[in-house]
Design an enzyme around this catalytic site. Structure first.
Site, PDB file in Angstrom:
ATOM      1  N   GLU A  29     -11.468  -4.158  -3.262  1.00  0.00           N
ATOM      2  CA  GLU A  29     -10.326  -3.600  -3.855  1.00  0.00           C
ATOM      3  C   GLU A  29     -10.060  -3.631  -5.222  1.00  0.00           C
ATOM      4  OE1 GLU A  29      -7.268  -4.351  -1.129  1.00  0.00           O
ATOM      5  OE2 GLU A  29      -8.522  -5.176   0.138  1.00  0.00           O
ATOM      6  N   HIS A  75      -9.403   1.210   0.003  1.00  0.00           N
ATOM      7  CA  HIS A  75      -9.589   0.221   1.039  1.00  0.00           C
ATOM      8  C   HIS A  75     -10.825   0.264   2.319  1.00  0.00           C
ATOM      9  CE1 HIS A  75      -8.169  -2.866   3.643  1.00  0.00           C
ATOM     10  NE2 HIS A  75      -6.999  -3.084   2.620  1.00  0.00           N
ATOM     11  N   HIS A 123       0.736  -1.349  -0.109  1.00  0.00           N
ATOM     12  CA  HIS A 123      -0.148   0.064  -0.145  1.00  0.00           C
ATOM     13  C   HIS A 123       0.797   1.216  -0.014  1.00  0.00           C
ATOM     14  CE1 HIS A 123      -3.262  -2.570   0.116  1.00  0.00           C
ATOM     15  NE2 HIS A 123      -3.355  -2.875   1.505  1.00  0.00           N
TER      16      HIS A 123
END
Length: 306
Positions: free
Chosen positions: A272, A139, A63
């Site tokens: 996602e 997310h 991420h």
């Protein structure tokens, strides 16, 4: 107890205060970038040069590193609070070398209520001076029964995905394979309870889904349909990305949530939409490289009904 049909509820897991979001490591709701999802060993080669990003997930990065897009200050570019379709547009200039990534990147994200029960999220990014990998994802943890109302194992889920990328123990698509879902516990082509086969799959060390699907078709199309029978609430998700990670909150464990509630394993799920994970290290996957002057676009539409 059965929830009367037509009831509204907060269906997004989260925190009470800004400080809790800043210190959060479960990724409750952020737009992740510049390169979301996992990157093997936090390294990649682009145009013959090796780049190293911040390692924050075992031996790998995830991420965007320890200070990805969820931990930076965005600028409000436009804000329309009233009217039929209120929206906010946020801007961030990601700088050359940020978290080890090359080149400056101009990023815009617009969140808009396009109707009372539809949320559209439109993101775009322009590489200014160097080629760079780009992959954003939203997310958000969902529970259509209402956040803190228990697990999501009874939700039915239908995915427009006939293929998936098998993951190794570190949740990386190290084999580079793209396999059919037919005959596996990953098959959600017809509406199936999330919990029906959850004990037959592992996301790393936990039972549960943490897997990337290759979405059939291309362009803006329906990706997923989730439904909670008890409340009658449903979500249709549309997106323009090639893939989507399904994550069933496997790591949640007495995780502090809203209003003093504690979230446990499987109390929320994430859809996602994204590029293929670790595409930077897999030339056989669709490229995530954005070259100077090129624009990355990622659009999502959440349609709620009850």
């Amino acid at each position: 107890s059965l929830i009367p049909k037509g009831n509204l509820a907060d269906v997004v897991l989260g925190k009470d205060t800004l400080a809790e979001y800043v210190n959060d490591n479960s990724a409750f709701g952020p737009l992740n970038g510049r390169v979301a999802q996992r990157m093997a060993r936090g390294r990649f080669v682009l145009d013959g040069k090796v780049y190293h990003t911040y390692i924050n997930d075992g031996r790998n990065s995830i991420h965007g590193g320890h200070r990805g897009f969820s931990k930076v200050i965005w600028t409000v570019k436009e804000y329309v609070a009233g009217g039929d379709s209120p929206y906010i547009t946020l801007y961030y200039r990601s700088f050359d070398g940020e978290q080890g990534l090359p080149g400056d990147l101009d990023v815009y994200a617009t969140y808009q209520l396009t109707s009372p029960y539809e949320l559209s999220i439109r993101t775009n990014a322009t590489a200014l001076n160097k080629a760079t990998p780009v992959n954003f994802l939203q997310h958000v943890y969902l529970n259509l029964g209402g956040e803190g109302s228990g697990d999501i194992l009874g939700h039915t889920l239908q995915l427009s995905a006939s293929r998936y990328t098998p993951m190794d123990e570190e949740l990386l698509p190290s084999s580079g394979r793209v396999d059919p879902v037919a005959g596996t516990s990953y098959d959600f082509r017809t509406p199936t309870p999330i919990g029906a086969r959850i004990r037959q799959v592992k996301g790393g060390k936990f039972y549960g889904y943490d897997i990337n699907y290759v979405i059939d078709g291309e362009g803006m199309r329906k990706v997923a349909l989730a439904r909670d029978g008890k409340s009658g609430r449903a979500l249709e998700l549309w997106a323009n990305q090639p893939a989507m990670q399904l994550y069933t909150g496997n790591f949640l464990n007495h995780t502090k949530g809203k209003g003093g509630k504690l979230y446990e394993q499987y109390d929320g799920f994430c859809l996602e939409t994204q590029a293929y994970p670790d595409a930077v290290n897999h030339p056989e996957f669709p490229s995530v490289t954005v070259r100077p002057g090129q624009v990355y676009k990622h659009d999502m539409l959440y349609k709620f009904s009850f």
